[in-house]
Design a protein around this motif. Structure first.
Motif, PDB file in Angstrom:
ATOM      1  N   ASP A 207       8.500  -5.584  -1.102  1.00  0.00           N
ATOM      2  CA  ASP A 207       9.551  -4.591  -1.319  1.00  0.00           C
ATOM      3  C   ASP A 207      10.145  -4.756  -2.721  1.00  0.00           C
ATOM      4  N   PRO A 208       9.992  -3.736  -3.596  1.00  0.00           N
ATOM      5  CA  PRO A 208      10.523  -3.849  -4.969  1.00  0.00           C
ATOM      6  C   PRO A 208      12.021  -4.111  -5.010  1.00  0.00           C
ATOM      7  N   LYS A 209      12.741  -3.650  -3.998  1.00  0.00           N
ATOM      8  CA  LYS A 209      14.193  -3.841  -3.978  1.00  0.00           C
ATOM      9  C   LYS A 209      14.572  -5.313  -3.829  1.00  0.00           C
ATOM     10  N   LYS A 210      13.655  -6.125  -3.333  1.00  0.00           N
ATOM     11  CA  LYS A 210      13.938  -7.539  -3.114  1.00  0.00           C
ATOM     12  C   LYS A 210      13.442  -8.415  -4.268  1.00  0.00           C
ATOM     13  N   VAL A 211      13.012  -7.752  -5.342  1.00  0.00           N
ATOM     14  CA  VAL A 211      12.478  -8.474  -6.500  1.00  0.00           C
ATOM     15  C   VAL A 211      13.346  -8.178  -7.712  1.00  0.00           C
ATOM     16  N   ASP A 212      13.559  -9.165  -8.559  1.00  0.00           N
ATOM     17  CA  ASP A 212      14.324  -8.956  -9.797  1.00  0.00           C
ATOM     18  C   ASP A 212      13.724  -7.812 -10.595  1.00  0.00           C
ATOM     19  N   ALA A 213      14.597  -7.005 -11.194  1.00  0.00           N
ATOM     20  CA  ALA A 213      14.147  -5.832 -11.941  1.00  0.00           C
ATOM     21  C   ALA A 213      13.102  -6.185 -12.990  1.00  0.00           C
ATOM     22  N   ALA A 214      13.232  -7.343 -13.612  1.00  0.00           N
ATOM     23  CA  ALA A 214      12.304  -7.738 -14.672  1.00  0.00           C
ATOM     24  C   ALA A 214      10.899  -8.004 -14.140  1.00  0.00           C
ATOM     25  N   LYS A 215      10.779  -8.300 -12.860  1.00  0.00           N
ATOM     26  CA  LYS A 215       9.481  -8.644 -12.273  1.00  0.00           C
ATOM     27  C   LYS A 215       8.833  -7.486 -11.530  1.00  0.00           C
ATOM     28  N   ARG A 216       9.548  -6.380 -11.359  1.00  0.00           N
ATOM     29  CA  ARG A 216       9.000  -5.279 -10.561  1.00  0.00           C
ATOM     30  C   ARG A 216       7.750  -4.672 -11.171  1.00  0.00           C
ATOM     31  N   GLY A 217       7.684  -4.663 -12.504  1.00  0.00           N
ATOM     32  CA  GLY A 217       6.514  -4.075 -13.153  1.00  0.00           C
ATOM     33  C   GLY A 217       5.233  -4.828 -12.862  1.00  0.00           C
ATOM     34  N   GLY A 218       5.340  -6.084 -12.450  1.00  0.00           N
ATOM     35  CA  GLY A 218       4.154  -6.886 -12.169  1.00  0.00           C
ATOM     36  C   GLY A 218       3.697  -6.812 -10.726  1.00  0.00           C
ATOM     37  N   LEU A 219       4.426  -6.082  -9.887  1.00  0.00           N
ATOM     38  CA  LEU A 219       4.029  -5.974  -8.484  1.00  0.00           C
ATOM     39  C   LEU A 219       2.775  -5.129  -8.329  1.00  0.00           C
ATOM     40  N   LYS A 220       1.900  -5.551  -7.438  1.00  0.00           N
ATOM     41  CA  LYS A 220       0.692  -4.786  -7.169  1.00  0.00           C
ATOM     42  C   LYS A 220       1.037  -3.546  -6.363  1.00  0.00           C
ATOM     43  N   PHE A 221       0.530  -2.402  -6.821  1.00  0.00           N
ATOM     44  CA  PHE A 221       0.756  -1.135  -6.133  1.00  0.00           C
ATOM     45  C   PHE A 221      -0.551  -0.661  -5.518  1.00  0.00           C
ATOM     46  N   PHE A 222      -0.471  -0.172  -4.292  1.00  0.00           N
ATOM     47  CA  PHE A 222      -1.651   0.343  -3.605  1.00  0.00           C
ATOM     48  C   PHE A 222      -1.589   1.873  -3.596  1.00  0.00           C
ATOM     49  N   ASP A 223      -2.438   2.510  -4.390  1.00  0.00           N
ATOM     50  CA  ASP A 223      -2.438   3.969  -4.366  1.00  0.00           C
ATOM     51  C   ASP A 223      -3.285   4.502  -3.212  1.00  0.00           C
ATOM     52  N   LYS A 224      -4.275   3.710  -2.781  1.00  0.00           N
ATOM     53  CA  LYS A 224      -5.081   4.086  -1.620  1.00  0.00           C
ATOM     54  C   LYS A 224      -5.661   2.831  -0.985  1.00  0.00           C
ATOM     55  N   ILE A 225      -5.555   2.732   0.319  1.00  0.00           N
ATOM     56  CA  ILE A 225      -6.036   1.553   1.042  1.00  0.00           C
ATOM     57  C   ILE A 225      -6.269   1.959   2.492  1.00  0.00           C
ATOM     58  N   SER A 226      -7.196   1.292   3.153  1.00  0.00           N
ATOM     59  CA  SER A 226      -7.447   1.596   4.562  1.00  0.00           C
ATOM     60  C   SER A 226      -6.500   0.780   5.442  1.00  0.00           C
ATOM     61  N   ALA A 227      -6.304   1.265   6.654  1.00  0.00           N
ATOM     62  CA  ALA A 227      -5.439   0.555   7.600  1.00  0.00           C
ATOM     63  C   ALA A 227      -6.002  -0.834   7.897  1.00  0.00           C
ATOM     64  N   GLY A 228      -7.325  -0.927   8.023  1.00  0.00           N
ATOM     65  CA  GLY A 228      -7.950  -2.216   8.303  1.00  0.00           C
ATOM     66  C   GLY A 228      -7.740  -3.215   7.181  1.00  0.00           C
ATOM     67  N   GLU A 229      -7.909  -2.752   5.950  1.00  0.00           N
ATOM     68  CA  GLU A 229      -7.697  -3.630   4.791  1.00  0.00           C
ATOM     69  C   GLU A 229      -6.254  -4.105   4.732  1.00  0.00           C
ATOM     70  N   LEU A 230      -5.338  -3.204   5.038  1.00  0.00           N
ATOM     71  CA  LEU A 230      -3.924  -3.555   4.985  1.00  0.00           C
ATOM     72  C   LEU A 230      -3.563  -4.556   6.074  1.00  0.00           C
ATOM     73  N   LEU A 231      -4.164  -4.407   7.237  1.00  0.00           N
ATOM     74  CA  LEU A 231      -3.929  -5.370   8.309  1.00  0.00           C
ATOM     75  C   LEU A 231      -4.464  -6.750   7.925  1.00  0.00           C
ATOM     76  N   GLU A 232      -5.601  -6.774   7.262  1.00  0.00           N
ATOM     77  CA  GLU A 232      -6.184  -8.050   6.842  1.00  0.00           C
ATOM     78  C   GLU A 232      -5.305  -8.758   5.805  1.00  0.00           C
ATOM     79  N   LEU A 233      -4.640  -7.983   4.955  1.00  0.00           N
ATOM     80  CA  LEU A 233      -3.755  -8.587   3.956  1.00  0.00           C
ATOM     81  C   LEU A 233      -2.564  -9.281   4.612  1.00  0.00           C
ATOM     82  N   ASP A 234      -2.151  -8.756   5.782  1.00  0.00           N
ATOM     83  CA  ASP A 234      -1.058  -9.353   6.556  1.00  0.00           C
ATOM     84  C   ASP A 234       0.181  -9.583   5.690  1.00  0.00           C
ATOM     85  N   LEU A 235       0.591  -8.528   4.982  1.00  0.00           N
ATOM     86  CA  LEU A 235       1.765  -8.619   4.122  1.00  0.00           C
ATOM     87  C   LEU A 235       3.012  -8.880   4.959  1.00  0.00           C
TER      88      LEU A 235
END
Length: 285
Positions: A207-235
């Motif tokens: 969640d970008p809101k839980k990260v310091d503003a200076a570090k938000r630009g380094g967060l990985k963004f998922f523009d497209k991903i499958s439900a299975g892949e997302l479950l495997e990541l177990d975020l």
């Protein structure tokens, strides 16, 4: 094929001869045979838009009104059902209920009242533009009729599990809340699309809101991903309710969901309805 069979007896009792007769309805092999080649889609032109409670509605007029202006414009071109989230007030009642040791089903009944209140407020704001609040009953079968008559139907997102809510895998908060309600309705009416209106670009690794503003630009963004892949990541955290990923994998009609930043970019609603790739798309496969 189902057919009536008349027994040779004085009573002349009728029986229904059906492939389901005598089955336990739990056999895996039998259940596989009930799969349809193509599922009937009751409302294939309806677009389900779920507006976040905490991310948008709780922010008041500055957040809500630009989005409603966009929906008023778009309803002339697209058939839309708007579903409302619960937000901060739902979290407050959950907090009290958890402190009192309330079971998950009771918490579900408590939380649905807030989503209902938000639907009421949105319907009042849209009343002069054709906004009409509907319930979870027979009105859902009339969505296309409402839209063709120029209305913009609005309902609350919480699914009507109530006391029958599934036990939570972790903790006691109801696992099926307003995001799940929007998805389940879309799947069962065979909707054209499911779009979640949030306050972030889409899905990030945290969640970008839980990260310091200076570090938000380094967060990985998922523009497209499958439900299975997302479950495997177990975020640890997700921008949508976690059970949707499992539901999406089992879906018969809905092949993807889309998450967009409607708070900062109301124009993305129209782009998403037009099929453009904005925000995050989570696919079934």
């Amino acid at each position: 094929m189902t057919r009536l069979v008349k027994e040779d007896s004085e009573v002349g009792r009728l029986h229904i001869n059906t492939p389901l007769m005598g089955e336990s309805l739990v056999s895996k092999e039998f259940l596989r045979r009930t799969e349809s080649k193509e599922y009937f889609r009751m409302q294939p032109e309806i677009n389900i838009l779920k507006i976040g409670g905490q991310s948008i509605i709780d922010r008041g007029a500055k957040a809500i009104l630009p989005i409603l202006d966009e929906l008023i414009r778009l309803k002339e071109e697209y058939k839309i059902l708007l579903m409302t989230g619960g937000g901060t007030r739902a979290r407050h009642v959950y907090s009290i209920g958890v402190d009192l040791g309330m079971p998950t089903g009771v918490l579900s009944k408590l939380g649905d009242k807030v989503s209902w209140q938000n639907a009421e407020m949105i319907s009042v704001l849209l009343a002069k533009h054709g906004g009409v609040k509907i319930g979870h009953g027979d009105n859902l079968e009339q969505l296309t009729m409402f839209c063709r008559l120029g209305y913009l139907p609005i309902t609350y997102g919480i699914p009507p599990y109530g006391f029958f809510e599934h036990p939570a895998e972790i903790g006691s908060i109801p696992p099926h809340r307003t995001d799940c309600g929007a998805f389940l309705l879309a799947e069962n009416i065979g909707a054209r699309s499911v779009i979640f209106l949030k306050d972030e670009k889409g899905l990030f690794e945290t969640d970008p809101k839980k990260v310091d503003a200076a570090k938000r630009g380094g967060l990985k963004f998922f523009d497209k991903i499958s439900a299975g892949e997302l479950l495997e990541l177990d975020l640890d955290d997700l921008i949508i309710e976690r059970p949707i990923l499992t539901l999406l994998q089992r879906a018969k009609c809905i092949k993807q969901i889309q998450i967009i930043d409607a708070l900062n970019n109301p124009g993305d609603i129209g782009k998403a309805l037009a099929g453009e790739h904005v925000g995050t798309i989570i696919t079934k496969d």
